[in-house]
Each structure stands twice: as structure tokens, then as C-alpha cells.
Scaffold this motif. Structure first.
Motif, PDB file in Angstrom:
ATOM      1  N   ILE A   8       0.861  -1.192   0.000  1.00  0.00           N
ATOM      2  CA  ILE A   8       0.000   0.000   0.000  1.00  0.00           C
ATOM      3  C   ILE A   8       0.896   1.240   0.000  1.00  0.00           C
ATOM      4  CG2 ILE A   8      -2.067  -0.984   1.115  1.00  0.00           C
ATOM      5  CD1 ILE A   8      -1.022   0.255   3.764  1.00  0.00           C
ATOM      6  N   ARG A  10       1.026   4.939   1.453  1.00  0.00           N
ATOM      7  CA  ARG A  10       0.380   5.800   2.447  1.00  0.00           C
ATOM      8  C   ARG A  10       1.348   6.883   2.914  1.00  0.00           C
ATOM      9  NH1 ARG A  10      -3.165   3.266   0.759  1.00  0.00           N
ATOM     10  NH2 ARG A  10      -4.761   2.023   1.813  1.00  0.00           N
ATOM     11  N   ARG A  11       0.749   7.944   3.438  1.00  0.00           N
ATOM     12  CA  ARG A  11       1.559   9.014   4.000  1.00  0.00           C
ATOM     13  C   ARG A  11       1.679   8.785   5.512  1.00  0.00           C
ATOM     14  NH1 ARG A  11       3.014  13.682   1.387  1.00  0.00           N
ATOM     15  NH2 ARG A  11       1.722  13.607  -0.477  1.00  0.00           N
ATOM     16  N   ILE A  12       2.893   8.739   5.999  1.00  0.00           N
ATOM     17  CA  ILE A  12       3.094   8.615   7.451  1.00  0.00           C
ATOM     18  C   ILE A  12       3.863   9.837   7.914  1.00  0.00           C
ATOM     19  CG2 ILE A  12       4.144   7.280   9.318  1.00  0.00           C
ATOM     20  CD1 ILE A  12       3.805   4.774   7.681  1.00  0.00           C
ATOM     21  N   MET A  17       5.084   6.842   1.739  1.00  0.00           N
ATOM     22  CA  MET A  17       5.759   5.556   1.955  1.00  0.00           C
ATOM     23  C   MET A  17       5.093   4.450   1.151  1.00  0.00           C
ATOM     24  SD  MET A  17       7.801   6.569   4.446  1.00  0.00           S
ATOM     25  CE  MET A  17       8.552   5.023   4.780  1.00  0.00           C
TER      26      MET A  17
END
Lengths: 90, 428
Positions: A8, A10-12, A17
Motif C-alpha cells: 500500500i 500511504r503518508r506517514i 511511503m
């Protein structure tokens, strides 16, 4: 074209990322930092867009003039091909 | 109140209420090494980093050579641990989907049900996923877990809560067939009567990453959560994050919570006074919806608030760096179960400490739980291990005197928070 169910994007804490979420062994090194353009492309793929739509969306997103379309298309193709080789995109 | 505790509370308020209205000057005055350690200890480290990273203060800090390393390490840890939460969520998704395909009804509680109520679920870290399953569905569920690559972790398992571990994903599942683990006693009978997991009361809720799970309806879930918090508070101590968990849960579910049923159950369990104090603090510090309290408002003095919040921030640690987990459990367990009829003398507590019953033994003496006639062997085993650990162990263990000191401190906290009845207070 879609993102493999093993990954996946995703923004962390603001950082884009690529996270492995499949059943294979998870190593810290496998969690990849993405560049902002790469993250944008992953978002487009996740929304089910076709290759040509992704190019158009990126052109608009980056504010590129029409004459940069061919170059952008080539760069996106290189990116998609490398993601396919890594089986991140199917 | 200690200034550093005030700083942690201030950051917790911002976690809930948003990043705007940040007082940059206040950030500059904070002891960040301490904030890092205490927020990490209280499972709040990811939230705090996420909160601070957009401030001007942070931008200045990462430009400073002597501070850069500290902040970069915190950032890397936040990313890695948040990514691990995504991985756990997907591992859980696979297990639940497979179980439901087979017609099972796994009930998920705490964990991902609570994390979905935060602005970013991945910042609420958890060590495992809790799943309740009816006893008749357990075998099939264990089979599914085995197919998914989970193996039982014998050392951490309890009779009614086997723990499963997936080495590949790093995901851990506690599979409960009883919500109050292996505890027994008057208070557990009240929980049993409340039918917390009755099939016709379960609800379906969306959680993060498009997953839908079965969970307890809000009133029963809140009853369970307060029992769980009190369990930890009694035997060891609870961290500050529980205040935020309850705040987000109550605010989200306030219209669905049956206050009559909740308070009636808490009264029966003699937990109402604790809940009143706990909710009052959630209301005062985090603006939790206090309709839950109704007319049950209690006035806590500043000193009482400071004592309770300090205990939470230190997670009950009374002697720095000492491991207090099961040693206290041995002595404090009767208080949790409701099996203390009168005051427990110091001599009685010492008896519990040196000669615990089979169920109160640590895991490494588990054989005496199955074969009670081995109990004297387990006492000797425990004593020898204790001496060896005191002499050569890396993890510091408490001396008998320190354990008594810790117990007295814990009992004073119980009294402070309304968990001791007058007839249970200390007797010399």
C-alpha cells in the motif's frame, strides 16, 4: 493495472511511503520512502486510472505545458515498468 | 502539579484538539528528552512527534547539528512503528475475512476499534489484536490462525487467552474465550451477568483501511474497557493513553451509551467511584462529553489529580527501573476479583508474596497450575530463581521489602481513586 495486494502507498507523518502488507517476511528495509511524484502516481493507480489518464493527471498536477507531454509519458512508463518488475504493480 | 507532567498533558490535549493554536514559545521551553521518554512509555510517542513536526520549533531543531540526530531518530521510529500498524491491520484483515467466510463471528475489541476513532489510526500503537471467540468456535479459529502462519506463544498464553504469533508479519493475536482471562470471583460473576459478548448485542463497525469488524455494543464495550483499565490500575498501573482512548470512545458513542446499565454495573462491581474520578479527569483535561457522568460529578482536589496523573505517567512505577508486573499481581489480585472480604494485613500480603496460590504463580512455574501437588516445588523454584536473578540477572528484581513498599503504594492509589471500601483499608 493495479497495486499488488502485497503493498500500500500511504503518508506517514507527512512522508509518502510504500508499505509491504502481504504475507511475506517483513523487513524494515522493505518500507520504502516514496518521492512526491511517485506517491501521486500510486494514488492515481489506486483510483483505477488508465495509463493515459495518469499521464494527463500528472501533467495537470505538475503544471507542465503540453510540449512536455511526451517526456512525461516516457518517465511515467519507466516508473511503471520498474514497479511492475518489482511486482508492486500488476 | 509537576511542570513536566503539565507539558505532557498539554501535548495530549493538542493530539485530540488539533495542531492549530500551538504555543511555539511553550514548545521551546519543554524538556524534549523527557517528553520523548515519557510519551514513548505511555504509547504516545508517535502522536507527539506527528504533532510537533509541523511547528516552527521543529524546523529550527532539525537545522541544529546537536539536535538533529535526536529528532531524526524519533521520526524514523515513528515511521517504522506506524508502518507496522498498517501491516498488523492487514494481517488482522486476512484472519477476520477468512474466519467470517467460514461462518465464525470473531469479536474485535479495544485495539483497532479505538484506533479508528483517532485522527490517524496508525499513530496509536498496539502490541497485539484482541479477538473474542465463542468456545465452540475456538477450534476452527485456531485452525485458521495456523493456516495463516500463526503459532501459539505458550509462554504468554493463559488458559482462556491463548496468544498467537505470526513471525512473518510480526502480528500477535490474543484469542479470548473469556474477557476476564483466568480471573474468578464475585466481580467476574457480575461481568458474566452483563453478557458483554451476547451474540444479539454485537454491532458491526468500520475501522481503518476499509475493514469492517464485529464488536461489542458501546455500553458493554465501555464496561469492558473500564474493567480492563481497573485491572491494570490495581495490579500494576495504567498509562496516560487510556484517558485519550476513553475520551474518543465516549465522545463517539455518547448517544448510544445506556448510562443506566453502565452505572448499575459499575455500582455492583464497586467501580463507580473510580469511573467518576476517571471521567471527571477526562472531562476536565480533554473536554470529554460529561453527559456520561450525569449528576455524578465529583470534585477532585488539585493534589488528587496530580497524584493520579503522575501515577499514570509513570505507569505505576514506584521504584525506578524495577519490574513490578506479576509480583504485584500476586498480592493485588484479590482486590481486583472482589475476593477481599475485610482488611488484608501485612502478614497476609507477605504470605501471598512468598507462597502464592497456583493461579498466582508466574508463567515459568506454570506446571504447578496444572499439577497442584507440585505447588511446594514451584515455591522453591521461584525462590531459587529470585536469588539467581538478584545475583546475576540483567533485569532488576524487587527485594521483598521493595515489593511490600510497592504494594502499600498501590493500595494508597486504590484508596485515592475510590477502589477500596472502608473495610479493606490497610491494617498493620
Amino acid at each position: 493495472m493495479h497495486i499488488s495486494d502485497q503493498y500500500i502507498a500511504r503518508r506517514i507523518v507527512g512522508q509518502p511511503m510504500l508499505i509491504p502488507v502481504g504475507q511475506k517476511v517483513v523487513e524494515q528495509e522493505e518500507i520504502l520512502n516514496l518521492t512526491e511524484p511517485a506517491f501521486f502516481l500510486f494514488e492515481q493507480i489506486e483510483q483505477g486510472r488508465k495509463r493515459s489518464e495518469i499521464v494527463d493527471a500528472y501533467m495537470q498536477h505538475a503544471g507542465y505545458p503540453e510540449e512536455k507531454k511526451k517526456e512525461t509519458e516516457q518517465n511515467i512508463n519507466i516508473f511503471l515498468r520498474s514497479m511492475k518488475e518489482k511486482q508492486v504493480i500488476i | 502539579m509537576d511542570r513536566r507532567l503539565e507539558e505532557v498533558l498539554y501535548l495530549m490535549q493538542r493530539i485530540i484538539s488539533g495542531k492549530d493554536r500551538f504555543e511555539e514559545q511553550r514548545l521551546k521551553a519543554m524538556d524534549w528528552k523527557y517528553i520523548y521518554e515519557s510519551s514513548r512509555k505511555n504509547s504516545l510517542g508517535l502522536f507527539v512527534f506527528d504533532l510537533v513536526r509541523e511547528s516552527e520549533f521543529y524546523k529550527e531543531q532539525i537545522e541544529r547539528e546537536e539536535e538533529k540526530g535526536f529528532w531524526e531518530e524519533w521520526k524514523a521510529e515513528t515511521i517504522w512503528r506506524a508502518a507496522a500498524e498498517y501491516q498488523k491491520q492487514y494481517a488482522l484483515k486476512r484472519v477476520l475475512e477468512k474466519a467470517e467466510e467460514k461462518g465464525l463471528t470473531p469479536v474485535v475489541f479495544k485495539g483497532c476499534v479505538l484506533s479508528a476513532l483517532y485522527p490517524d489510526f496508525a499513530l496509536r500503537i498496539s502490541s497485539d489484536s484482541d479477538i473474542y471467540i465463542e468456545l465452540e468456535e475456538k477450534e476452527e479459529m485456531v485452525h485458521i490462525l495456523s493456516e495463516e502462519g500463526y503459532v501459539i506463544d505458550e509462554e504468554d498464553s493463559k488458559e482462556k487467552v491463548p496468544v498467537f504469533w505470526n513471525e512473518k508479519s510480526g502480528h500477535m493475536i490474543e484469542l479470548h474465550t473469556c474477557l476476564w482471562e483466568d480471573y474468578t470471583g464475585a466481580k467476574m460473576q457480575i461481568l458474566e451477568a452483563a453478557k458483554l459478548t451476547a451474540r444479539d448485542t454485537l454491532i458491526r463497525v468500520p475501522v481503518a483501511e476499509g475493514l469492517q469488524v464485529w464488536t461489542m455494543e458501546p455500553t458493554r464495550h465501555l464496561i469492558y474497557q473500564m474493567f480492563h483499565i481497573i485491572k491494570h490500575f490495581v495490579v500494576k498501573g495504567v498509562g496516560l493513553r487510556y484517558l485519550l482512548d476513553i475520551k474518543v470512545f465516549v465522545d463517539h458513542n455518547i448517544e448510544q451509551i445506556d448510562r443506566g446499565f453502565f452505572w448499575e454495573t459499575m455500582e455492583k462491581m464497586e467501580y463507580a467511584a473510580f469511573c467518576e474520578r476517571f471521567f471527571e479527569i477526562c472531562g476536565k483535561y480533554f473536554q470529554m462529553d460529561t453527559r456520561l457522568l450525569g449528576a455524578r460529578r465529583v470534585e477532585l482536589t488539585k493534589e488528587q489529580e496530580a497524584i493520579f496523573l503522575t501515577d499514570m505517567m509513570k505507569i505505576g512505577e514506584v521504584i525506578e527501573g524495577r519490574n513490578v508486573s506479576w509480583e504485584l499481581l500476586t498480592i493485588m489480585k484479590p482486590y481486583l476479583e472482589g475476593n477481599v472480604q475485610g482488611p488484608m494485613s501485612q502478614a497476609a500480603r507477605l504470605r501471598h508474596l512468598f507462597f502464592p496460590g497456583p493461579k498466582e504463580l508466574p508463567d515459568h512455574c506454570g506446571y504447578a497450575k496444572r499439577f497442584v501437588w507440585l505447588l511446594p516445588v514451584a515455591w522453591i523454584h521461584k525462590a531459587i530463581l529470585f536469588v539467581l536473578r538478584r545475583l546475576f540477572g540483567r533485569r532488576k528484581k524487587m527485594s521483598a521489602q521493595q515489593k511490600i513498599q510497592a504494594t502499600q503504594y498501590r493500595l494508597s492509589m486504590l484508596a485515592e481513586m475510590g477502589l477500596l471500601q472502608d473495610n479493606q483499608r490497610e491494617r498493620k
